[in-house]
Design an enzyme around this catalytic site. Structure first.
Site, PDB file in Angstrom:
ATOM      1  N   CYS A   2       1.070  -1.443  -0.533  1.00 38.48           N
ATOM      2  CA  CYS A   2      -0.067  -0.461  -0.043  1.00 38.48           C
ATOM      3  C   CYS A   2       0.770   1.288  -0.285  1.00 38.48           C
ATOM      4  CB  CYS A   2      -0.625   0.076   1.171  1.00 38.48           C
ATOM      5  SG  CYS A   2      -1.689  -1.631   1.189  1.00 38.48           S
ATOM      6  N   LEU A  51      -3.847  -1.483  -1.479  1.00 31.37           N
ATOM      7  CA  LEU A  51      -3.335  -2.855  -2.459  1.00 31.37           C
ATOM      8  C   LEU A  51      -3.909  -3.807  -2.178  1.00 31.37           C
ATOM      9  CD1 LEU A  51      -2.138  -3.802  -5.617  1.00 31.37           C
ATOM     10  CD2 LEU A  51      -0.076  -4.089  -4.462  1.00 31.37           C
ATOM     11  N   VAL A  53      -4.153  -7.400  -1.183  1.00 22.54           N
ATOM     12  CA  VAL A  53      -3.439  -8.979  -1.524  1.00 22.54           C
ATOM     13  C   VAL A  53      -4.118 -10.395  -0.201  1.00 22.54           C
ATOM     14  CG1 VAL A  53      -0.937  -9.895  -1.428  1.00 22.54           C
ATOM     15  CG2 VAL A  53      -1.342  -7.514  -2.297  1.00 22.54           C
ATOM     16  N   GLU A  84       4.289  -6.773   4.352  1.00 25.93           N
ATOM     17  CA  GLU A  84       3.803  -7.950   4.386  1.00 25.93           C
ATOM     18  C   GLU A  84       4.237  -8.619   5.281  1.00 25.93           C
ATOM     19  OE1 GLU A  84       0.739  -9.156   3.096  1.00 25.93           O
ATOM     20  OE2 GLU A  84       1.044  -7.928   1.064  1.00 25.93           O
ATOM     21  N   GLY A 382      14.388 -12.470  -7.377  1.00 25.76           N
ATOM     22  CA  GLY A 382      15.267 -12.823  -6.732  1.00 25.76           C
ATOM     23  C   GLY A 382      16.348 -11.788  -6.222  1.00 25.76           C
TER      24      GLY A 382
END
Length: 612
Positions: A2, A51, A53, A84, A382
């Site tokens: 977000c 956003l 998720v 997160e 990665g």
């Protein structure tokens, strides 16, 4: 993922400032295209763009919880959160056992309750990527927290009676109290790639440092560190170390695949992204799913490719080897020069960075992410494996190892061969060489040496530390800004702090036990890699090699000369004109990219340049 912003003012009624807070919040619309919200209390306003998720219907923000007040009544603690927390389910179970009740399935609510249970010390319990701010009316304080590695950006701007903050500088600059000014240290940071912790390009603005809690109350600003990269003895043997790296990577990948939206992986055909792709494919197959993979390529790249010390082979054949092995749903995103040199794309890139940063790496990342966003919302990357495992060529260069400066500045393969296009009086004033030397000395002074550590191991520890606390943050910021410009959440498994701590403290001899770079990673993931990738040497993020790319840049630079552009308050008109008559090389290409990005930045921000 977000975008967050806010304003604390202890001597102002913010109830009259809805328009300003709305403007600050809307600058974060790209970071959070799914929803918006604001929250108000005496002396504070919080703004959020979401956003979605995890827990799509239940994770709306700002989030608030009623708690007992000191006077015996109740009061409300509010939070805006970006990122997160990958261990939120374990934390949720622990908090439930302590009497907390939850009304959503979101990690946001867990993080807020963790603060209510453990106070500022709760940051030590989090595993993830995050930047969040909590308003606690019980003490009239704002608590700002950033993740350990600096994956998520977070800026603040002290005022005479409080603070402004935001995920990006543009949110702060939308407030009239913040002046879009740049001082000499800001320019030095821009031009040297030293990434000094806490500093921002913009004068008066600071970054919340990684692993740090910043508290603002009526007495001012206080900072406390809850995590730093520390030197510790490593006692595991080779086999145990390889096994532990694999155990960590399996756990990290499993956690970072959790989402309620479509997921994918970014695949370059190098060891790092291929390892993540292979691990993700293996785990998703347990649930009967196929991994979705995306790679960037350039029109005519096969015909135009010329091997160099940094890039010995094109990526695409290796990408396809991995996709074939894991049977991924794969897409190549092929970009052409028209898109890479489009002024509108450059403007979007510069606006996303809030800085004169650009070039085909930035543009291609943005265009790649834009294409991916049409099919996925979360991507695993990665990024950062080279910094953690020692993958860059200069790690292994004796000349770089002995240099008393940042390794990436000492490596001959990255040195510019063309003279800067900036004005000589500006360069003289900035004295970049002295600045780099001072910042290097400061950085090295942070590192502890193990008792009995050999001189060579100590040298390599310093090089690894500089990459993990400076260079990696440049790359993480680039990845975040380009992905969030299109509302794509990019996760970086290699930045899990458990892995970083463990590998940092493995001796250099163990990091290179098979005579190649990244020995630990190669051995830990070899069973999910095609042989071609398992034995491939390091190749950096690809760049177009089409000569027409530089021709298009030169044409745009000539237009700046014709237009008498205000960028020439910083750039030297004569140098630019002369460069357009000379032969093109890698340095000249970078100079043109810098010039055009600088001109675009001046157009957008009209910054005030403050000389020391």
């Amino acid at each position: 993922m977000c975008g967050i912003t806010g304003w604390v003012a202890y001597r102002r009624d913010l109830a009259a400032e809805h328009a300003t807070v709305d403007a600050m919040t809307e600058t974060m619309a790209c970071r959070g295209p799914d929803a918006r919200g604001t929250w108000w209390a005496p002396h504070v306003a919080l703004g959020h763009r979401r956003l979605a998720v995890i827990d799509l219907p239940g994770g709306e923000q700002p989030m608030a919880v009623d708690v007992p007040a000191r006077d015996g009544g109740t009061t409300t603690v509010g939070m805006v959160y970006s990122g997160e927390a990958y261990n939120y389910l374990e934390l949720k179970d622990e908090l439930r056992a302590r009497g907390h009740a939850f009304t959503t399935d979101s990690d946001t609510e867990v993080v807020l309750h963790a603060y209510l249970e453990w106070g500022e010390a709760f940051a030590e319990r989090l595993n993830g990527m995050y930047a969040f701010a909590i308003w606690d009316p019980r003490e009239d304080k704002l608590v700002m927290v950033r993740d350990r590695m600096g994956i998520k950006p977070f800026f603040y701007y002290p005022t005479d009676d409080g603070v402004l903050f935001g995920s990006e500088p543009k949110a702060i600059l939308a407030n009239p109290l913040a002046t879009p000014a740049v001082d000499d240290d800001g320019l030095r940071e821009l031009l040297t790639m030293t990434k000094t912790p806490g500093l921002s390009l913009w004068a008066g603005m600071a970054e919340v440092e990684p692993g740090t809690v910043v508290t603002v109350d009526r007495n001012g600003v206080r900072k406390s560190t809850y995590w730093r990269l520390e030197t510790r003895p490593h006692t595991d043997d080779q086999d145990t170390s390889v096994a532990h790296v694999r155990e960590l990577l399996d756990d990290i990948t499993r956690r970072q695949l959790v989402a309620d939206v479509p997921r994918c992986v970014l695949l370059s055909g190098g060891l790092d992204s291929s390892a993540i792709t292979g691990l993700a494919a293996q785990q998703l197959a347990e649930d009967g799913e196929k991994v979705r993979s995306f790679a960037v390529d350039f029109a005519g790249q096969a015909e135009n490719f010329v091997a160099s010390e940094l890039r010995t082979t094109p990526d695409t054949p290796y990408v396809h080897d991995v996709a074939d092995l894991v049977k991924s749903q794969h897409s190549d995103i092929v970009l052409d020069n028209a898109a890479l040199t489009d002024p509108a794309v450059r403007r979007t890139v510069v606006r996303a960075n809030d800085a004169p940063l650009g070039g085909d790496i930035f543009s291609s990342l943005y265009l790649l992410f834009k294409a991916i966003r049409e099919q996925s919302t979360v991507a695993l990357s990665g990024e950062s494996a080279d910094e953690i495992f020692g993958g860059y060529l200069w790690f292994h260069d004796p000349e770089v190892q002995q240099a008393k400066t940042f390794p990436w500045l000492a490596y001959r393969g990255l040195r510019r061969t063309s003279k800067s296009l900036l004005r000589d009086d500006l360069l003289q004033r900035l004295d970049l060489r002295s600045y780099v030397r001072s910042r290097y000395d400061d950085a090295v002074g942070e590192i502890d040496r193990l008792d009995g550590e050999s001189d060579h191991e100590w040298t390599m520890r310093k090089i690894c530390y500089l990459h993990l606390t400076r260079m990696v943050r440049v790359l993480l910021d680039r990845k975040d800004r380009m992905s969030m410009a299109v509302g794509l959440e990019v996760r970086v498994p290699f930045c899990d702090h458990r892995l970083v701590e463990y590998v940092f403290n493995t001796p250099w001899s163990l990091k290179t036990f098979d005579g190649q770079e990244k020995s630990l990673l190669r051995a830990a993931t070899r069973n999910v890699l095609p042989e071609s990738v398992a034995t491939r040497t390091k190749s950096p993020y690809p760049q177009t090699q089409d000569p027409a790319y530089v021709v298009a840049l030169a044409d745009q630079a000539r237009q700046l000369l014709t237009d008498d552009h205000p960028v020439f308050a910083l750039a030297d008109r004569g140098k630019v004109s002369a460069s357009l008559q000379g032969e093109s090389d890698a340095g000249a290409r970078q100079n043109l990219e810098q010039l055009l990005s600088l001109a675009t930045w001046v157009d957008i921000y009209r910054p005030e340049i403050r000389a020391a």
